[in-house]
Scaffold this motif. Structure first.
Motif, PDB file in Angstrom:
ATOM      1  N   ALA A   1       4.964  -4.988  -8.761  1.00 60.02           N
ATOM      2  CA  ALA A   1       5.183  -3.549  -8.930  1.00 60.02           C
ATOM      3  C   ALA A   1       4.108  -2.646  -8.335  1.00 60.02           C
ATOM      4  N   GLU A   2       3.456  -3.118  -7.280  1.00 57.68           N
ATOM      5  CA  GLU A   2       2.505  -2.239  -6.586  1.00 57.68           C
ATOM      6  C   GLU A   2       3.270  -1.110  -5.925  1.00 57.68           C
ATOM      7  N   GLU A   3       4.428  -1.460  -5.373  1.00 62.04           N
ATOM      8  CA  GLU A   3       5.229  -0.458  -4.673  1.00 62.04           C
ATOM      9  C   GLU A   3       5.831   0.569  -5.625  1.00 62.04           C
ATOM     10  N   LYS A   4       5.738   0.302  -6.913  1.00 59.22           N
ATOM     11  CA  LYS A   4       6.259   1.230  -7.916  1.00 59.22           C
ATOM     12  C   LYS A   4       5.153   2.149  -8.428  1.00 59.22           C
TER      13      LYS A   4
ATOM     14  N   PHE B   1      -6.617  -7.864  -1.060  1.00 56.74           N
ATOM     15  CA  PHE B   1      -6.220  -8.120   0.325  1.00 56.74           C
ATOM     16  C   PHE B   1      -4.840  -7.533   0.574  1.00 56.74           C
ATOM     17  N   GLU B   2      -4.753  -6.713   1.615  1.00 58.87           N
ATOM     18  CA  GLU B   2      -3.548  -5.935   1.830  1.00 58.87           C
ATOM     19  C   GLU B   2      -3.274  -5.787   3.319  1.00 58.87           C
ATOM     20  N   MET B   3      -2.079  -6.106   3.775  1.00 62.87           N
ATOM     21  CA  MET B   3      -1.649  -5.892   5.158  1.00 62.87           C
ATOM     22  C   MET B   3      -2.673  -6.419   6.159  1.00 62.87           C
TER      23      MET B   3
ATOM     24  N   MET C   1       0.865  -1.190   0.000  1.00 64.02           N
ATOM     25  CA  MET C   1       0.000   0.000   0.000  1.00 64.02           C
ATOM     26  C   MET C   1       0.889   1.223   0.000  1.00 64.02           C
ATOM     27  N   LYS C   2       0.535   2.190  -0.884  1.00 60.73           N
ATOM     28  CA  LYS C   2       1.339   3.413  -0.968  1.00 60.73           C
ATOM     29  C   LYS C   2       0.731   4.444  -0.037  1.00 60.73           C
TER      30      LYS C   2
ATOM     31  N   ALA D   1      -3.959  -9.521  -4.649  1.00 61.15           N
ATOM     32  CA  ALA D   1      -3.040  -8.971  -3.646  1.00 61.15           C
ATOM     33  C   ALA D   1      -1.708  -8.731  -4.335  1.00 61.15           C
ATOM     34  N   HIS D   2      -0.941  -7.740  -3.862  1.00 58.69           N
ATOM     35  CA  HIS D   2       0.370  -7.567  -4.477  1.00 58.69           C
ATOM     36  C   HIS D   2       1.398  -8.419  -3.739  1.00 58.69           C
ATOM     37  N   TYR D   3       2.283  -9.057  -4.510  1.00 56.11           N
ATOM     38  CA  TYR D   3       3.279  -9.945  -3.889  1.00 56.11           C
ATOM     39  C   TYR D   3       4.672  -9.336  -3.906  1.00 56.11           C
TER      40      TYR D   3
ATOM     41  N   ASN E   1       4.109  -8.203   6.553  1.00 55.51           N
ATOM     42  CA  ASN E   1       2.757  -7.648   6.574  1.00 55.51           C
ATOM     43  C   ASN E   1       2.420  -7.042   5.216  1.00 55.51           C
ATOM     44  N   ASP E   2       3.399  -6.362   4.631  1.00 56.51           N
ATOM     45  CA  ASP E   2       3.188  -5.663   3.341  1.00 56.51           C
ATOM     46  C   ASP E   2       3.946  -6.358   2.208  1.00 56.51           C
ATOM     47  N   ASN E   3       3.512  -7.212   1.552  1.00 60.51           N
ATOM     48  CA  ASN E   3       2.175  -7.779   1.599  1.00 60.51           C
ATOM     49  C   ASN E   3       2.210  -9.295   1.419  1.00 60.51           C
ATOM     50  N   ALA E   4       3.214  -9.904   2.122  1.00 64.78           N
ATOM     51  CA  ALA E   4       3.208 -11.380   2.085  1.00 64.78           C
ATOM     52  C   ALA E   4       1.909 -11.882   2.713  1.00 64.78           C
TER      53      ALA E   4
HETATM   54 ZN   LIG Z   1       1.448  -3.003   0.218  1.00 67.26          ZN
END
Ligand SMILES: [Zn+2]
Length: 331
Positions: free
Chosen positions: A184-187, A212-214, A1-2, A130-132, A151-154
């Protein structure tokens, strides 16, 4: 999550928070994935041991924080593919890999499908995602430079893998379920934006997107178990609580205040399809102090809580996938 870090910094200030059962891809070649036989009692499909097995691998130092385009995320990608394959979750495209086109490094969403059983409803699709990826390695703290991203985001990735395993092995869904793990969610939500655009161009008949996130640590002192972003944008919470037969999903004012609705992968689907698209989350800015830090480690995760969340959400997904009409409506 940004999340706008300076906002987070402010809030935190204020609140002053083995080798594994699964054969890992690094051992090379195709392997079947075996996970500890679930000691699940009747009504709980997954348990803390199963969740722990997956989490310990995804958030291990070996994967070096799963930065997009890195070797570590490649190991995670192979692991997820093997998992899908082992539990009859089919590739959505020719392979599980959806190569994104909006990032400088070769990066892949992992996309699987469990087709619906109803001749009509199977033509309606639900994306569960979910982002991996995470941020990889960062400035060292006490010699630790790996942002493990437990947590973010395993945590979200693990929950989606377990939901995929459930439907892959039970096939109880009338509508078709697409299980998508985004890179690349974090990007900047690049993986989900790429996939949402591609599916839209292919005229996917999307009903709703559930992200699903964190979800690694429980909420404290709330009369609900998990919140959704964009709570007031649709009746998803109401519908979910109906199927859960309890106050499972609630509203977190801070999530609205910080506009979390736009900060995770649900938003890309909202923008492309304009259908109900929400993120389930149990991070409320007070219950976890290691956001985007090296301290986001697996031993801080609550596997029981995560297993409970998956087991409580499964009947909700089943209800949504099998209802004769599209009950979830935008407000
Ligand atoms: Zn995240």
């Amino acid at each position: 999550m940004k999340i706008l870090l300076h906002t987070l910094g402010l809030i935190l200030l204020m609140n002053c928070g083995s080798t594994q059962m699964v054969q890992t891809p690094s051992q090379g070649g195709e392997q079947s994935v075996t996970v500890n036989p679930a000691k699940s009692d009747e009504d709980s499909f997954t348990n803390s041991e199963r969740i722990g097995d997956i989490m310990k691998y995804l958030a291990s130092d070996d994967l070096k924080g799963r930065d997009s385009g890195s070797e570590g995320i490649e190991m995670a990608a192979k692991y997820i593919e093997n998992y899908f394959k082992s539990y009859q979750v089919k590739p959505y495209f020719d392979s599980y890999r959806d190569t994104i086109t909006n990032y400088k490094e070769p990066s892949y969403n992992i996309v699987g499908i469990v087709e619906g059983s109803d001749p009509d409803l199977k033509n309606e699709y639900i994306v569960i995602g979910a982002h991996y990826d995470h941020i990889g390695t960062i400035a060292p703290e006490n010699g630790d430079y790996i942002a493990n991203g437990a947590n973010d985001n395993a945590s979200g990735t693990t929950s989606v893998m377990e939901m995929a395993r459930y439907f892959g092995t039970h096939k109880t869904n009338k509508r078709s379920l697409i299980f998508a793990l985004f890179t690349a969610e974090e990007k900047g939500l690049l993986g989900s934006e790429h996939l949402a655009k591609k599916l839209h161009e292919q005229n996917l008949n999307l009903y709703t997107m559930l992200n699903f996130e964190m979800i690694g640590v429980p909420l404290q002192g709330k009369d609900y178990f998990v919140y959704i972003t964009g709570y007031n944008r649709s009746n998803l919470a109401e519908i979910s609580n109906g199927y859960a037969d309890e106050e499972l999903v609630g509203f977190l004012p801070t999530a609205k205040e910080y506009n979390l609705y736009q900060r995770s992968d649900n938003y890309a689907f909202h923008k492309e399809f304009g259908v109900p698209s929400h993120t389930f989350c149990t991070f409320d800015f007070t219950n976890f102090g290691h956001y985007h830090k090296v301290g986001d480690e697996v031993d801080l995760m609550d596997f029981d809580h995560m297993a409970t969340l998956v087991n409580k959400v499964l009947p909700v997904l089943e209800g949504i996938a099998n209802a004769s009409t599209q009950e979830i409506q935008l407000k």
